[in-house]
Scaffold this motif. Sequence first.
Motif, PDB file in Angstrom:
ATOM      1  N   ASN A  36       0.988  -1.261  -0.052  1.00  0.00           N
ATOM      2  CA  ASN A  36       0.022  -0.061  -0.042  1.00  0.00           C
ATOM      3  C   ASN A  36       0.819   0.960  -0.082  1.00  0.00           C
ATOM      4  O   ASN A  36       0.710   2.207  -0.927  1.00  0.00           O
ATOM      5  N   VAL A  37       1.954   1.186   0.798  1.00  0.00           N
ATOM      6  CA  VAL A  37       2.812   2.395   0.963  1.00  0.00           C
ATOM      7  C   VAL A  37       3.582   2.623  -0.108  1.00  0.00           C
ATOM      8  O   VAL A  37       3.583   3.683  -0.841  1.00  0.00           O
ATOM      9  N   ASN A  38       4.177   1.387  -0.821  1.00  0.00           N
ATOM     10  CA  ASN A  38       4.842   1.516  -2.138  1.00  0.00           C
ATOM     11  C   ASN A  38       4.110   2.109  -3.350  1.00  0.00           C
ATOM     12  O   ASN A  38       4.603   3.049  -3.936  1.00  0.00           O
ATOM     13  N   VAL A  39       2.727   1.810  -3.227  1.00  0.00           N
ATOM     14  CA  VAL A  39       1.965   2.287  -4.592  1.00  0.00           C
ATOM     15  C   VAL A  39       1.722   3.622  -4.392  1.00  0.00           C
ATOM     16  O   VAL A  39       1.755   4.433  -5.027  1.00  0.00           O
ATOM     17  N   LYS A  40       1.215   3.987  -2.986  1.00  0.00           N
ATOM     18  CA  LYS A  40       1.202   5.655  -2.566  1.00  0.00           C
ATOM     19  C   LYS A  40       2.381   6.204  -3.050  1.00  0.00           C
ATOM     20  O   LYS A  40       2.276   7.299  -3.660  1.00  0.00           O
ATOM     21  N   VAL A  41       3.683   5.929  -2.718  1.00  0.00           N
ATOM     22  CA  VAL A  41       5.063   6.535  -2.941  1.00  0.00           C
ATOM     23  C   VAL A  41       5.265   6.806  -4.542  1.00  0.00           C
ATOM     24  O   VAL A  41       5.518   7.710  -4.924  1.00  0.00           O
TER      25      VAL A  41
ATOM     26  N   VAL B 100      12.408   8.231   4.652  1.00  0.00           N
ATOM     27  CA  VAL B 100      13.057   9.038   3.530  1.00  0.00           C
ATOM     28  C   VAL B 100      13.490   8.089   2.701  1.00  0.00           C
ATOM     29  O   VAL B 100      13.570   8.065   1.452  1.00  0.00           O
ATOM     30  N   GLU B 101      14.429   7.071   3.187  1.00  0.00           N
ATOM     31  CA  GLU B 101      15.210   6.088   2.399  1.00  0.00           C
ATOM     32  C   GLU B 101      14.160   5.302   1.398  1.00  0.00           C
ATOM     33  O   GLU B 101      14.654   5.004   0.253  1.00  0.00           O
ATOM     34  N   GLU B 102      13.180   4.938   1.937  1.00  0.00           N
ATOM     35  CA  GLU B 102      12.196   4.132   1.177  1.00  0.00           C
ATOM     36  C   GLU B 102      11.741   5.025  -0.352  1.00  0.00           C
ATOM     37  O   GLU B 102      11.694   4.195  -1.031  1.00  0.00           O
ATOM     38  N   ASN B 107      12.519   6.377  -5.923  1.00  0.00           N
ATOM     39  CA  ASN B 107      12.880   7.024  -6.873  1.00  0.00           C
ATOM     40  C   ASN B 107      13.936   6.684  -7.886  1.00  0.00           C
ATOM     41  O   ASN B 107      13.724   6.984  -9.087  1.00  0.00           O
ATOM     42  N   ALA B 108      14.880   5.824  -7.126  1.00  0.00           N
ATOM     43  CA  ALA B 108      15.794   5.287  -7.958  1.00  0.00           C
ATOM     44  C   ALA B 108      15.525   4.332  -8.935  1.00  0.00           C
ATOM     45  O   ALA B 108      15.945   4.107  -9.936  1.00  0.00           O
ATOM     46  N   LYS B 109      14.325   3.373  -8.266  1.00  0.00           N
ATOM     47  CA  LYS B 109      13.902   2.530  -9.322  1.00  0.00           C
ATOM     48  C   LYS B 109      13.062   3.072 -10.524  1.00  0.00           C
ATOM     49  O   LYS B 109      13.225   2.663 -11.507  1.00  0.00           O
TER      50      LYS B 109
END
Lengths: 69, 139
Positions: A36-41, B100-102, B107-109
């Motif tokens: 969920n967080v990954n999709v949001k980011v 922040v790292e995540e 963004n790197a991806k």
Amino acid sequence: MKFIILIIAVGIVVTLTGCWTITVKHQVEPIYITMNVNVKVEKQLNDFFDFEDQGQDGSNTTKDKTPKQ
Amino acid sequence: MKKLNIKTIVLYCVVTLFSMVTISSAQGTKEDIKIRMKDRFAKISELKQSGKIGETPLGFAEAVNKEFAQDEEISRLITAENNDRKLLYGIIAKESGTSVEEVGMGNAKRYFQKASDSDYFKTQAGEWKQKKDMMPQKP
């Protein structure tokens, strides 16, 4: 004697069932939250960097330089 | 006289605090960061294409070798770009409830997916490689 064995057997079954429930819960929830967080980011990053796709990319310029037939 | 002094000090503190908040918010809103990064984008892309700068696994720009790192213009651009990225990652991390790292790694991806084959990327081992050399070989 039979009654004591029955209580111990029930106790073992209840304990094992309890362990299974805890294991399943701990495995499923973090995956769901992370996705969920990954999709949001990902969406926020794509929205922010939308200007990169608006013809300013140098690679597009390179593509334009190829001779047309 | 004593009252006046306290009032002056309080007023000074309020003015200082207000200006600090104003300055930090003016530099740190998403829109301001976007304007600055948009202005820098063409130059950054040019440097990436010429193989002078690349992307790190944490989503920051870096000079590919020492020679380019010592170039004043490249160094200034990288610093400005990374300062804005750091601010942006912080804002997105706060909004998404992550670190922040995540966000940086995300963004790197994204940069990797959009990059051309000749663009440089830093591996986890600290080695610079072109995208084409990082892709799995087709049979």
